[in-house]
Design a protein around this motif. Sequence first.
Motif, PDB file in Angstrom:
ATOM      1  N   ARG A   1      16.642  -8.519  -7.593  1.00 42.13           N
ATOM      2  CA  ARG A   1      15.669  -8.052  -6.244  1.00 42.13           C
ATOM      3  C   ARG A   1      16.078  -6.697  -5.835  1.00 42.13           C
ATOM      4  O   ARG A   1      16.742  -5.803  -4.641  1.00 42.13           O
ATOM      5  N   LEU A   2      17.830  -7.386  -5.346  1.00 39.18           N
ATOM      6  CA  LEU A   2      19.313  -6.990  -5.494  1.00 39.18           C
ATOM      7  C   LEU A   2      19.114  -5.563  -5.754  1.00 39.18           C
ATOM      8  O   LEU A   2      19.591  -4.328  -5.167  1.00 39.18           O
ATOM      9  N   ALA A   3      19.130  -5.559  -7.379  1.00 39.93           N
ATOM     10  CA  ALA A   3      18.932  -4.128  -8.396  1.00 39.93           C
ATOM     11  C   ALA A   3      17.506  -2.671  -6.960  1.00 39.93           C
ATOM     12  O   ALA A   3      18.135  -2.067  -7.494  1.00 39.93           O
ATOM     13  N   ASN A   4      16.837  -3.608  -7.189  1.00 32.73           N
ATOM     14  CA  ASN A   4      15.908  -2.728  -6.893  1.00 32.73           C
ATOM     15  C   ASN A   4      16.054  -2.184  -5.376  1.00 32.73           C
ATOM     16  O   ASN A   4      15.205  -0.648  -5.191  1.00 32.73           O
ATOM     17  N   LYS A   5      16.702  -2.354  -4.625  1.00 35.65           N
ATOM     18  CA  LYS A   5      17.042  -1.752  -3.546  1.00 35.65           C
ATOM     19  C   LYS A   5      18.187  -0.728  -3.580  1.00 35.65           C
ATOM     20  O   LYS A   5      17.421   0.851  -3.577  1.00 35.65           O
ATOM     21  N   ASN A   6      18.768  -0.077  -4.793  1.00 35.46           N
ATOM     22  CA  ASN A   6      19.017   0.376  -5.582  1.00 35.46           C
ATOM     23  C   ASN A   6      17.977   1.550  -6.399  1.00 35.46           C
ATOM     24  O   ASN A   6      18.973   2.822  -6.306  1.00 35.46           O
ATOM     25  N   LEU A   7      17.692   0.547  -7.023  1.00 37.97           N
ATOM     26  CA  LEU A   7      16.657   1.721  -7.031  1.00 37.97           C
ATOM     27  C   LEU A   7      15.722   2.681  -7.099  1.00 37.97           C
ATOM     28  O   LEU A   7      16.064   3.644  -7.060  1.00 37.97           O
ATOM     29  N   VAL A   8      15.517   1.603  -5.633  1.00 37.78           N
ATOM     30  CA  VAL A   8      14.900   3.017  -4.697  1.00 37.78           C
ATOM     31  C   VAL A   8      15.306   3.772  -4.654  1.00 37.78           C
ATOM     32  O   VAL A   8      14.882   5.024  -4.215  1.00 37.78           O
ATOM     33  N   LYS A   9      16.740   3.460  -3.940  1.00 38.65           N
ATOM     34  CA  LYS A   9      18.328   4.850  -3.180  1.00 38.65           C
ATOM     35  C   LYS A   9      17.510   5.970  -4.709  1.00 38.65           C
ATOM     36  O   LYS A   9      17.662   7.272  -4.490  1.00 38.65           O
ATOM     37  N   ILE A  10      17.683   5.830  -6.153  1.00 35.78           N
ATOM     38  CA  ILE A  10      18.143   6.356  -7.273  1.00 35.78           C
ATOM     39  C   ILE A  10      16.667   7.519  -7.467  1.00 35.78           C
ATOM     40  O   ILE A  10      16.370   8.673  -7.301  1.00 35.78           O
ATOM     41  N   TYR A  11      15.951   6.336  -7.172  1.00 37.54           N
ATOM     42  CA  TYR A  11      14.470   7.242  -7.351  1.00 37.54           C
ATOM     43  C   TYR A  11      13.775   7.508  -6.446  1.00 37.54           C
ATOM     44  O   TYR A  11      13.168   9.315  -6.706  1.00 37.54           O
ATOM     45  N   ASP A  12      14.160   7.797  -5.088  1.00 38.22           N
ATOM     46  CA  ASP A  12      13.951   9.203  -4.071  1.00 38.22           C
ATOM     47  C   ASP A  12      14.533   9.739  -4.573  1.00 38.22           C
ATOM     48  O   ASP A  12      14.342  11.385  -3.928  1.00 38.22           O
ATOM     49  N   ASN A  13      16.001   9.758  -4.474  1.00 37.86           N
ATOM     50  CA  ASN A  13      16.895  11.310  -4.584  1.00 37.86           C
ATOM     51  C   ASN A  13      16.345  11.995  -5.728  1.00 37.86           C
ATOM     52  O   ASN A  13      16.645  13.301  -6.069  1.00 37.86           O
ATOM     53  N   TYR A  14      15.838  11.605  -6.774  1.00 34.76           N
ATOM     54  CA  TYR A  14      15.694  12.311  -8.421  1.00 34.76           C
ATOM     55  C   TYR A  14      14.907  12.056  -8.311  1.00 34.76           C
ATOM     56  O   TYR A  14      13.952  12.577 -10.147  1.00 34.76           O
ATOM     57  N   LYS A  15      13.379  11.456  -7.938  1.00 29.27           N
ATOM     58  CA  LYS A  15      11.919  11.669  -8.718  1.00 29.27           C
ATOM     59  C   LYS A  15      11.475  13.174  -8.959  1.00 29.27           C
ATOM     60  O   LYS A  15      10.481  13.702  -9.653  1.00 29.27           O
ATOM     61  N   SER A  16      11.854  14.414  -8.271  1.00 26.29           N
ATOM     62  CA  SER A  16      11.675  15.504  -8.114  1.00 26.29           C
ATOM     63  C   SER A  16      12.270  16.315  -9.321  1.00 26.29           C
ATOM     64  O   SER A  16      12.131  17.835  -9.254  1.00 26.29           O
ATOM     65  N   GLU A  17      13.427  15.322  -9.898  1.00 29.27           N
ATOM     66  CA  GLU A  17      13.935  16.168 -11.210  1.00 29.27           C
ATOM     67  C   GLU A  17      13.750  16.110 -12.347  1.00 29.27           C
ATOM     68  O   GLU A  17      14.334  15.554 -12.997  1.00 29.27           O
ATOM     69  N   LYS A  18      12.255  15.506 -12.637  1.00 29.44           N
ATOM     70  CA  LYS A  18      12.100  15.439 -14.089  1.00 29.44           C
ATOM     71  C   LYS A  18      12.720  13.840 -14.229  1.00 29.44           C
ATOM     72  O   LYS A  18      13.326  13.624 -14.872  1.00 29.44           O
ATOM     73  N   PHE A  19      12.076  12.675 -13.483  1.00 25.55           N
ATOM     74  CA  PHE A  19      13.015  11.874 -13.766  1.00 25.55           C
ATOM     75  C   PHE A  19      12.135  10.335 -12.672  1.00 25.55           C
ATOM     76  O   PHE A  19      11.595  10.416 -11.850  1.00 25.55           O
TER      77      PHE A  19
END
Length: 161
Positions: A66-84
């Motif tokens: 659940r702690l890791a999810n917070k970081n994954l949300v940020k990574i996803y938001d930043n890179y979802k438009s870059e074939k990720f």
Amino acid sequence: MFSIKNSFAVLVLLFSFSLANAQLKIGDQLPDLQLQNDKNSTVKLNSSTGKVVLVDFWASWCGPCRLANKNLVKIYDNYKSEKFEIVGISIDTDQAKWLKAIEKDKLKNTQLIDDNGFDSQSAVLFGVDALPAAYLFDASGTLIAVNPTEVEIIAQIKKNN
């Protein structure tokens, strides 16, 4: 005469061999696995070919997840438009708790469930024996890292673009 002790030893050896063969290794391809998502649709795990894919195993009851999810949300938001793509696979046995955790953690990436805990097909196939567990696949669907760092994930995304 074949004793119970010998029978047990043979069974343990066979079980260990099957588990060793089930674990994905660097260079293996993203499995052709179908699971239910949080919208009750079937999703093919390997449908994200052409994108860098992070497969993230987690559960609602797992504090570190659940702690890791917070970081994954940020990574996803930043890179979802870059074939990720991040594909979360929960091994929760209670779907209601899983859905509540998705909402509470504000997870917008693909979320799948394999609700048989560590005995679930996907957990055995990947070799998951602790949570969280993450597997990074390149755009060709090849496993390139197990439990990658954020730096490794971002470097792979940039390499693909």
